[in-house]
Design a protein around this motif. Sequence first.
Motif, PDB file in Angstrom:
ATOM      1  N   ALA A   1       0.902  -1.197   0.013  1.00  0.00           N
ATOM      2  CA  ALA A   1       0.101  -0.095   0.022  1.00  0.00           C
ATOM      3  C   ALA A   1       0.894   1.054   0.033  1.00  0.00           C
ATOM      4  O   ALA A   1       1.724   1.466   0.770  1.00  0.00           O
ATOM      5  CB  ALA A   1      -0.910   0.053   1.202  1.00  0.00           C
ATOM      6  N   SER A   2       0.704   1.873  -0.980  1.00  0.00           N
ATOM      7  CA  SER A   2       1.334   3.406  -1.068  1.00  0.00           C
ATOM      8  C   SER A   2       0.571   4.287  -0.006  1.00  0.00           C
ATOM      9  O   SER A   2      -0.388   4.178   0.546  1.00  0.00           O
ATOM     10  CB  SER A   2       1.404   4.003  -2.428  1.00  0.00           C
ATOM     11  N   ILE A   3       1.476   5.489   0.079  1.00  0.00           N
ATOM     12  CA  ILE A   3       0.648   6.674   1.018  1.00  0.00           C
ATOM     13  C   ILE A   3      -0.506   7.051   0.523  1.00  0.00           C
ATOM     14  O   ILE A   3      -1.404   7.621   0.922  1.00  0.00           O
ATOM     15  CB  ILE A   3       1.726   7.869   1.186  1.00  0.00           C
ATOM     16  N   ASP A   4      -0.555   7.133  -1.021  1.00  0.00           N
ATOM     17  CA  ASP A   4      -1.834   7.348  -1.586  1.00  0.00           C
ATOM     18  C   ASP A   4      -2.968   6.429  -1.375  1.00  0.00           C
ATOM     19  O   ASP A   4      -4.210   7.086  -1.248  1.00  0.00           O
ATOM     20  CB  ASP A   4      -1.271   7.485  -3.142  1.00  0.00           C
ATOM     21  N   ASP A   5      -2.652   5.066  -1.412  1.00  0.00           N
ATOM     22  CA  ASP A   5      -3.547   4.250  -0.996  1.00  0.00           C
ATOM     23  C   ASP A   5      -4.264   4.556   0.361  1.00  0.00           C
ATOM     24  O   ASP A   5      -5.307   4.586   0.584  1.00  0.00           O
ATOM     25  CB  ASP A   5      -3.206   2.871  -1.146  1.00  0.00           C
ATOM     26  N   ILE A   6      -3.400   4.793   1.283  1.00  0.00           N
ATOM     27  CA  ILE A   6      -3.775   4.977   2.825  1.00  0.00           C
ATOM     28  C   ILE A   6      -4.489   6.240   2.894  1.00  0.00           C
ATOM     29  O   ILE A   6      -5.398   6.159   3.561  1.00  0.00           O
ATOM     30  CB  ILE A   6      -2.316   4.863   3.675  1.00  0.00           C
ATOM     31  N   LEU A   7      -4.151   6.999   2.243  1.00  0.00           N
ATOM     32  CA  LEU A   7      -4.862   8.538   2.192  1.00  0.00           C
ATOM     33  C   LEU A   7      -6.303   8.481   1.576  1.00  0.00           C
ATOM     34  O   LEU A   7      -7.235   8.792   2.228  1.00  0.00           O
ATOM     35  CB  LEU A   7      -4.234   9.766   1.465  1.00  0.00           C
ATOM     36  N   LEU A   8      -6.330   7.447   0.463  1.00  0.00           N
ATOM     37  CA  LEU A   8      -7.726   7.350  -0.152  1.00  0.00           C
ATOM     38  C   LEU A   8      -8.601   6.346   1.067  1.00  0.00           C
ATOM     39  O   LEU A   8      -9.689   6.892   1.217  1.00  0.00           O
ATOM     40  CB  LEU A   8      -7.461   6.465  -1.241  1.00  0.00           C
ATOM     41  N   LEU A   9      -8.084   5.705   1.791  1.00  0.00           N
ATOM     42  CA  LEU A   9      -8.939   4.934   2.872  1.00  0.00           C
ATOM     43  C   LEU A   9      -9.257   6.072   3.954  1.00  0.00           C
ATOM     44  O   LEU A   9     -10.453   5.824   4.435  1.00  0.00           O
ATOM     45  CB  LEU A   9      -8.109   3.460   3.291  1.00  0.00           C
ATOM     46  N   PHE A  10      -8.320   6.828   4.166  1.00  0.00           N
ATOM     47  CA  PHE A  10      -8.729   7.714   5.252  1.00  0.00           C
ATOM     48  C   PHE A  10      -9.865   8.741   4.638  1.00  0.00           C
ATOM     49  O   PHE A  10     -10.849   9.108   5.287  1.00  0.00           O
ATOM     50  CB  PHE A  10      -7.538   8.812   5.824  1.00  0.00           C
ATOM     51  N   ILE A  11      -9.994   8.876   3.318  1.00  0.00           N
ATOM     52  CA  ILE A  11     -11.300   9.615   2.666  1.00  0.00           C
ATOM     53  C   ILE A  11     -12.247   8.696   3.087  1.00  0.00           C
ATOM     54  O   ILE A  11     -13.408   9.477   3.242  1.00  0.00           O
ATOM     55  CB  ILE A  11     -10.797   9.923   1.345  1.00  0.00           C
ATOM     56  N   TYR A  12     -12.153   7.544   2.683  1.00  0.00           N
ATOM     57  CA  TYR A  12     -13.426   6.553   2.776  1.00  0.00           C
ATOM     58  C   TYR A  12     -13.982   6.638   4.415  1.00  0.00           C
ATOM     59  O   TYR A  12     -14.969   6.625   4.584  1.00  0.00           O
ATOM     60  CB  TYR A  12     -13.243   5.128   2.264  1.00  0.00           C
ATOM     61  N   LEU A  13     -12.997   6.712   5.196  1.00  0.00           N
ATOM     62  CA  LEU A  13     -13.246   6.661   6.731  1.00  0.00           C
ATOM     63  C   LEU A  13     -14.056   8.169   6.929  1.00  0.00           C
ATOM     64  O   LEU A  13     -15.031   7.914   7.638  1.00  0.00           O
ATOM     65  CB  LEU A  13     -12.105   6.446   7.328  1.00  0.00           C
ATOM     66  N   GLU A  14     -13.434   8.989   6.529  1.00  0.00           N
ATOM     67  CA  GLU A  14     -14.098  10.433   6.952  1.00  0.00           C
ATOM     68  C   GLU A  14     -15.546  10.422   6.201  1.00  0.00           C
ATOM     69  O   GLU A  14     -16.435  11.028   6.878  1.00  0.00           O
ATOM     70  CB  GLU A  14     -13.450  11.492   6.394  1.00  0.00           C
ATOM     71  N   LEU A  15     -15.851   9.986   5.058  1.00  0.00           N
ATOM     72  CA  LEU A  15     -17.055   9.780   4.318  1.00  0.00           C
ATOM     73  C   LEU A  15     -18.213   8.920   5.074  1.00  0.00           C
ATOM     74  O   LEU A  15     -19.252   9.327   5.375  1.00  0.00           O
ATOM     75  CB  LEU A  15     -17.007   9.469   2.777  1.00  0.00           C
ATOM     76  N   GLY A  16     -17.560   7.929   5.530  1.00  0.00           N
ATOM     77  CA  GLY A  16     -18.303   6.899   6.574  1.00  0.00           C
ATOM     78  C   GLY A  16     -18.891   7.616   7.635  1.00  0.00           C
ATOM     79  O   GLY A  16     -19.997   7.158   8.029  1.00  0.00           O
ATOM     80  N   ALA A  17     -17.789   8.286   8.521  1.00  0.00           N
ATOM     81  CA  ALA A  17     -18.182   9.143   9.508  1.00  0.00           C
ATOM     82  C   ALA A  17     -19.241  10.110   9.229  1.00  0.00           C
ATOM     83  O   ALA A  17     -19.912  10.196  10.263  1.00  0.00           O
ATOM     84  CB  ALA A  17     -16.925   9.642  10.246  1.00  0.00           C
ATOM     85  N   MET A  18     -19.041  10.669   8.083  1.00  0.00           N
ATOM     86  CA  MET A  18     -20.028  11.747   7.854  1.00  0.00           C
ATOM     87  C   MET A  18     -21.381  11.370   7.775  1.00  0.00           C
ATOM     88  O   MET A  18     -22.520  11.705   8.256  1.00  0.00           O
ATOM     89  CB  MET A  18     -19.619  12.644   6.530  1.00  0.00           C
ATOM     90  N   VAL A  19     -21.464  10.100   7.084  1.00  0.00           N
ATOM     91  CA  VAL A  19     -22.919   9.483   6.921  1.00  0.00           C
ATOM     92  C   VAL A  19     -23.443   9.146   8.161  1.00  0.00           C
ATOM     93  O   VAL A  19     -24.580   9.341   8.451  1.00  0.00           O
ATOM     94  CB  VAL A  19     -22.612   8.295   5.919  1.00  0.00           C
ATOM     95  N   GLY A  20     -22.435   8.495   9.068  1.00  0.00           N
ATOM     96  CA  GLY A  20     -22.945   8.017  10.676  1.00  0.00           C
ATOM     97  C   GLY A  20     -23.364   9.251  11.472  1.00  0.00           C
ATOM     98  O   GLY A  20     -24.551   9.166  11.897  1.00  0.00           O
ATOM     99  N   ILE A  21     -22.685  10.361  11.142  1.00  0.00           N
ATOM    100  CA  ILE A  21     -22.900  11.568  11.963  1.00  0.00           C
ATOM    101  C   ILE A  21     -24.581  12.225  11.412  1.00  0.00           C
ATOM    102  O   ILE A  21     -25.528  12.543  12.252  1.00  0.00           O
ATOM    103  CB  ILE A  21     -21.783  12.712  11.906  1.00  0.00           C
ATOM    104  N   TYR A  22     -24.641  12.050  10.231  1.00  0.00           N
ATOM    105  CA  TYR A  22     -25.840  12.868   9.584  1.00  0.00           C
ATOM    106  C   TYR A  22     -27.043  11.898  10.069  1.00  0.00           C
ATOM    107  O   TYR A  22     -27.792  12.423  10.119  1.00  0.00           O
ATOM    108  CB  TYR A  22     -25.638  12.868   8.065  1.00  0.00           C
ATOM    109  N   PHE A  23     -26.519  10.486   9.961  1.00  0.00           N
ATOM    110  CA  PHE A  23     -27.743   9.624  10.265  1.00  0.00           C
ATOM    111  C   PHE A  23     -28.271   9.842  11.813  1.00  0.00           C
ATOM    112  O   PHE A  23     -29.524   9.839  11.909  1.00  0.00           O
ATOM    113  CB  PHE A  23     -27.258   8.101   9.956  1.00  0.00           C
ATOM    114  N   LYS A  24     -27.293   9.908  12.510  1.00  0.00           N
ATOM    115  CA  LYS A  24     -27.601  10.215  14.113  1.00  0.00           C
ATOM    116  C   LYS A  24     -28.187  11.741  14.378  1.00  0.00           C
ATOM    117  O   LYS A  24     -29.119  11.691  15.332  1.00  0.00           O
ATOM    118  CB  LYS A  24     -26.492   9.965  14.875  1.00  0.00           C
TER     119      LYS A  24
END
Length: 158
Positions: free
Chosen positions: A57-80
């Motif tokens: 995994a490159s740093i590029d790949d890891i940062l992409l996973l962080f983007i997905y994590l933040e988007l998932g957290a955003m959906v969760g917060i909006y849901f709650k």
Amino acid sequence: MKLDWAERLRQQMHGVAESLGNLLVEAFHYLALFAIGATVFWSAAVSFVDMVAKGHASIDDILLLFIYLELGAMVGIYFKTNHMPVRFLIYVAMTALTRLMIADIQHNHTPDDGIILVSVALLLLALAILVVRYASSRFPSPPTSKGGEIGQASDDER
């Protein structure tokens, strides 16, 4: 007095229409949230499987996973809370710009004006987070009915 029945009928019709409208809006709201959440999960899973298939995994790949994590957290917060966490949108933008800068440096190996522009954009986004956090602590939102006192922990995320 003769038109009282008409006024009562109008109010009943208004109540039914409002209830049906609220039901349809909430149904769309939840369906869209589940669709967005599933899409974020699916995209993150595909990216992770691609990384495993590559064997690294490159740093590029890891940062992409962080983007997905933040988007998932955003959906969760909006849901709650039923509020859009603006701060998370800024974090996603910052992570995307950082990913862009790292990819540009890795591939081109030559600094240019693009690096300066991306750095300035990152600085502006960091200042935006500072402003959002200050504003939410200085001017908290009133509590809402969904989930009790929302204004305490998530004010700065609106």
